[in-house]
Design a protein around this motif. Structure first.
Motif, PDB file in Angstrom:
ATOM      1  N   ASP A 172       0.864  -1.176   0.000  1.00  0.00           N
ATOM      2  CA  ASP A 172       0.000   0.000   0.000  1.00  0.00           C
ATOM      3  C   ASP A 172       0.904   1.229   0.000  1.00  0.00           C
ATOM      4  OD1 ASP A 172      -1.856   1.989   0.331  1.00  0.00           O
ATOM      5  OD2 ASP A 172      -2.629   1.271   2.268  1.00  0.00           O
ATOM      6  N   VAL A 173       1.200   1.739  -1.185  1.00  0.00           N
ATOM      7  CA  VAL A 173       2.140   2.858  -1.301  1.00  0.00           C
ATOM      8  C   VAL A 173       1.604   4.079  -0.560  1.00  0.00           C
ATOM      9  CG1 VAL A 173       3.334   4.411  -2.878  1.00  0.00           C
ATOM     10  CG2 VAL A 173       3.053   1.995  -3.491  1.00  0.00           C
ATOM     11  N   ALA A 174       0.361   4.464  -0.848  1.00  0.00           N
ATOM     12  CA  ALA A 174      -0.213   5.647  -0.200  1.00  0.00           C
ATOM     13  C   ALA A 174      -0.328   5.451   1.309  1.00  0.00           C
ATOM     14  CB  ALA A 174      -1.583   5.957  -0.799  1.00  0.00           C
ATOM     15  N   GLY A 175      -0.699   4.256   1.715  1.00  0.00           N
ATOM     16  CA  GLY A 175      -0.870   3.988   3.143  1.00  0.00           C
ATOM     17  C   GLY A 175       0.419   4.048   3.935  1.00  0.00           C
ATOM     18  N   SER A 176       1.543   3.894   3.253  1.00  0.00           N
ATOM     19  CA  SER A 176       2.828   3.933   3.961  1.00  0.00           C
ATOM     20  C   SER A 176       3.403   5.339   4.027  1.00  0.00           C
ATOM     21  CB  SER A 176       3.843   2.999   3.289  1.00  0.00           C
ATOM     22  OG  SER A 176       4.286   3.523   2.051  1.00  0.00           O
ATOM     23  N   ASN A 177       2.853   6.267   3.229  1.00  0.00           N
ATOM     24  CA  ASN A 177       3.405   7.617   3.158  1.00  0.00           C
ATOM     25  C   ASN A 177       2.796   8.546   4.199  1.00  0.00           C
ATOM     26  OD1 ASN A 177       5.053   6.866   1.073  1.00  0.00           O
ATOM     27  ND2 ASN A 177       3.910   7.935  -0.528  1.00  0.00           N
ATOM     28  N   MET A 178       3.565   9.553   4.616  1.00  0.00           N
ATOM     29  CA  MET A 178       3.107  10.482   5.642  1.00  0.00           C
ATOM     30  C   MET A 178       1.862  11.234   5.210  1.00  0.00           C
ATOM     31  SD  MET A 178       6.453  12.203   7.464  1.00  0.00           S
ATOM     32  CE  MET A 178       5.445  12.890   8.804  1.00  0.00           C
ATOM     33  N   ASP A 179       1.768  11.587   3.926  1.00  0.00           N
ATOM     34  CA  ASP A 179       0.635  12.384   3.469  1.00  0.00           C
ATOM     35  C   ASP A 179      -0.493  11.549   2.884  1.00  0.00           C
ATOM     36  OD1 ASP A 179       1.700  11.551   1.087  1.00  0.00           O
ATOM     37  OD2 ASP A 179       1.899  13.561   0.207  1.00  0.00           O
ATOM     38  N   SER A 180      -0.370  10.224   2.966  1.00  0.00           N
ATOM     39  CA  SER A 180      -1.407   9.298   2.491  1.00  0.00           C
ATOM     40  C   SER A 180      -1.699   9.426   1.002  1.00  0.00           C
ATOM     41  CB  SER A 180      -2.713   9.485   3.287  1.00  0.00           C
ATOM     42  OG  SER A 180      -2.505   9.225   4.662  1.00  0.00           O
ATOM     43  N   THR A 181      -0.727   9.915   0.230  1.00  0.00           N
ATOM     44  CA  THR A 181      -0.834   9.889  -1.222  1.00  0.00           C
ATOM     45  C   THR A 181       0.200   8.904  -1.757  1.00  0.00           C
ATOM     46  OG1 THR A 181       0.836  11.555  -1.828  1.00  0.00           O
ATOM     47  CG2 THR A 181      -1.346  12.367  -1.126  1.00  0.00           C
ATOM     48  N   ALA A 182       0.092   8.569  -3.042  1.00  0.00           N
ATOM     49  CA  ALA A 182       1.035   7.623  -3.647  1.00  0.00           C
ATOM     50  C   ALA A 182       2.220   8.317  -4.303  1.00  0.00           C
ATOM     51  CB  ALA A 182       0.307   6.754  -4.668  1.00  0.00           C
ATOM     52  N   ALA A 183       2.362   9.632  -4.102  1.00  0.00           N
ATOM     53  CA  ALA A 183       3.489  10.345  -4.707  1.00  0.00           C
ATOM     54  C   ALA A 183       4.802   9.883  -4.084  1.00  0.00           C
ATOM     55  CB  ALA A 183       3.323  11.848  -4.511  1.00  0.00           C
ATOM     56  N   ILE A 184       5.799   9.698  -4.922  1.00  0.00           N
ATOM     57  CA  ILE A 184       7.111   9.221  -4.482  1.00  0.00           C
ATOM     58  C   ILE A 184       8.195   9.956  -5.273  1.00  0.00           C
ATOM     59  CG2 ILE A 184       6.391   6.904  -3.742  1.00  0.00           C
ATOM     60  CD1 ILE A 184       7.131   5.880  -6.521  1.00  0.00           C
ATOM     61  N   PRO A 185       9.428   9.940  -4.779  1.00  0.00           N
ATOM     62  CA  PRO A 185      10.505  10.542  -5.569  1.00  0.00           C
ATOM     63  C   PRO A 185      11.049   9.567  -6.600  1.00  0.00           C
ATOM     64  CG  PRO A 185      11.380   9.780  -3.486  1.00  0.00           C
ATOM     65  CD  PRO A 185       9.901   9.499  -3.459  1.00  0.00           C
ATOM     66  N   PHE A 186      11.532  10.115  -7.721  1.00  0.00           N
ATOM     67  CA  PHE A 186      12.379   9.293  -8.568  1.00  0.00           C
ATOM     68  C   PHE A 186      13.621   8.924  -7.751  1.00  0.00           C
ATOM     69  CE2 PHE A 186      10.315  11.840 -12.021  1.00  0.00           C
ATOM     70  CZ  PHE A 186       9.791  10.785 -12.754  1.00  0.00           C
ATOM     71  N   PRO A 187      14.124   7.701  -7.875  1.00  0.00           N
ATOM     72  CA  PRO A 187      15.375   7.376  -7.186  1.00  0.00           C
ATOM     73  C   PRO A 187      16.469   8.364  -7.593  1.00  0.00           C
ATOM     74  CG  PRO A 187      14.352   5.403  -8.065  1.00  0.00           C
ATOM     75  CD  PRO A 187      13.588   6.556  -8.637  1.00  0.00           C
ATOM     76  N   THR A 188      17.038   9.029  -6.608  1.00  0.00           N
ATOM     77  CA  THR A 188      17.957  10.130  -6.882  1.00  0.00           C
ATOM     78  C   THR A 188      19.060  10.152  -5.843  1.00  0.00           C
ATOM     79  OG1 THR A 188      16.170  11.477  -7.823  1.00  0.00           O
ATOM     80  CG2 THR A 188      18.136  12.657  -7.084  1.00  0.00           C
ATOM     81  N   VAL A 189      20.260  10.454  -6.288  1.00  0.00           N
ATOM     82  CA  VAL A 189      21.369  10.710  -5.367  1.00  0.00           C
ATOM     83  C   VAL A 189      21.847  12.139  -5.577  1.00  0.00           C
ATOM     84  CG1 VAL A 189      23.775  10.176  -4.781  1.00  0.00           C
ATOM     85  CG2 VAL A 189      22.134   8.321  -5.171  1.00  0.00           C
ATOM     86  N   VAL A 190      21.941  12.868  -4.471  1.00  0.00           N
ATOM     87  CA  VAL A 190      22.472  14.230  -4.480  1.00  0.00           C
ATOM     88  C   VAL A 190      23.740  14.253  -3.645  1.00  0.00           C
ATOM     89  CG1 VAL A 190      22.085  16.620  -3.741  1.00  0.00           C
ATOM     90  CG2 VAL A 190      20.203  15.314  -4.760  1.00  0.00           C
ATOM     91  N   VAL A 191      24.790  14.812  -4.194  1.00  0.00           N
ATOM     92  CA  VAL A 191      26.005  15.097  -3.421  1.00  0.00           C
ATOM     93  C   VAL A 191      26.110  16.607  -3.319  1.00  0.00           C
ATOM     94  CG1 VAL A 191      28.521  14.943  -3.318  1.00  0.00           C
ATOM     95  CG2 VAL A 191      27.176  12.985  -4.140  1.00  0.00           C
ATOM     96  N   ALA A 192      26.190  17.115  -2.092  1.00  0.00           N
ATOM     97  CA  ALA A 192      26.280  18.552  -1.853  1.00  0.00           C
ATOM     98  C   ALA A 192      27.545  18.853  -1.061  1.00  0.00           C
ATOM     99  CB  ALA A 192      25.060  19.051  -1.093  1.00  0.00           C
ATOM    100  N   ASP A 193      28.122  20.010  -1.321  1.00  0.00           N
ATOM    101  CA  ASP A 193      29.314  20.397  -0.556  1.00  0.00           C
ATOM    102  C   ASP A 193      28.902  21.007   0.780  1.00  0.00           C
ATOM    103  OD1 ASP A 193      28.610  23.071  -0.997  1.00  0.00           O
ATOM    104  OD2 ASP A 193      30.037  23.326  -2.656  1.00  0.00           O
TER     105      ASP A 193
END
Length: 223
Positions: A172-193
């Motif tokens: 249950d994607v939406a049920g596991s999220n804090m906002d109860s929607t199925a929105a998710i991020p694209f898998p992403t890696v950010v490196v910041a200084d």
């Protein structure tokens, strides 16, 4: 001279080894649904508005494993950082990537004095439980409503067909999220200084592919 460990198995090779097991477990009909989803994502490509190298990270509010609100700047504490956005603990490809990063990046993080965190839209208790089940030891943060991910332009929503297929698997994607929607991020890696400036942002629209460890290390070395 900082010693960089040698790695023998790429994430891509691990995914290739896992794929037949996954397809056998879910069966041909559901496997075909996910294959169509991945093809559609590849065809659509990267969305417009993704943050770029040179942009500053926003000081978004995250939630730690105990559910406490904390700003990203407090979490990073003026250190260079690797921020891994993952879809959720229900995603097996996320688990492969996170376990690999834990195994291969922890010594690098210690050598460089870099922060390593993972961020998902899941509720803190769900993320923490998934982390324990996966044997993860680095910090997992929850991004309520994908606020941080939205600032970076990396939010998506799975297709209705793929959500139904996941429900058939008990996910249950939406049920596991804090906002109860199925929105998710694209898998992403950010490196910041240390100033919070993005030096690498690698967004993967096909969730079966991930940023390899050597790519992250190259970005750290270049800081």
């Amino acid at each position: 001279m900082k010693q960089i460990p040698a790695f023998t198995r790429t994430i891509a090779s691990q995914v290739d080894g896992y794929r037949p097991e996954f397809e056998a477990r879910v069966g041909p009909e559901l496997a075909a649904v996910f294959a169509r989803e991945q093809e559609d994502l590849r065809r659509a490509g990267l969305p417009a508005g993704i943050a770029r190298v040179g942009d500053r990270l926003p000081d978004a509010v995250l939630h730690d494993a105990a559910g406490r609100a904390v700003t990203l700047s407090t979490v990073l504490d003026a250190a260079a950082a690797i921020i891994v956005f993952y879809r959720g603990s229900w995603c097996p490809y996320c688990s492969i990537a996170l376990k690999t990063y834990q195994r291969e990046l922890r010594p690098v993080v210690e050598a460089f004095g870099t922060r390593l965190i993972a961020v998902s839209p899941q509720a803190p208790d769900v993320a923490a439980r998934g982390g324990r089940q996966a044997g993860l030891h680095f910090e997992l943060y929850s991004d309520d409503g994908n606020a941080l991910a939205a600032h970076l332009g990396i939010v998506t929503t799975p297709s209705a067909e793929s959500l139904l297929a996941r429900e058939a698997l008990g996910i249950d994607v939406a049920g596991s999220n804090m906002d109860s929607t199925a929105a998710i991020p694209f898998p992403t890696v950010v490196v910041a200084d240390a100033t919070g400036t993005i030096r690498l942002i690698d967004v993967r629209v096909d969730y079966t592919t991930r940023t390899e460890t050597y790519e992250i290390i190259d970005a750290l070395v270049a800081l």
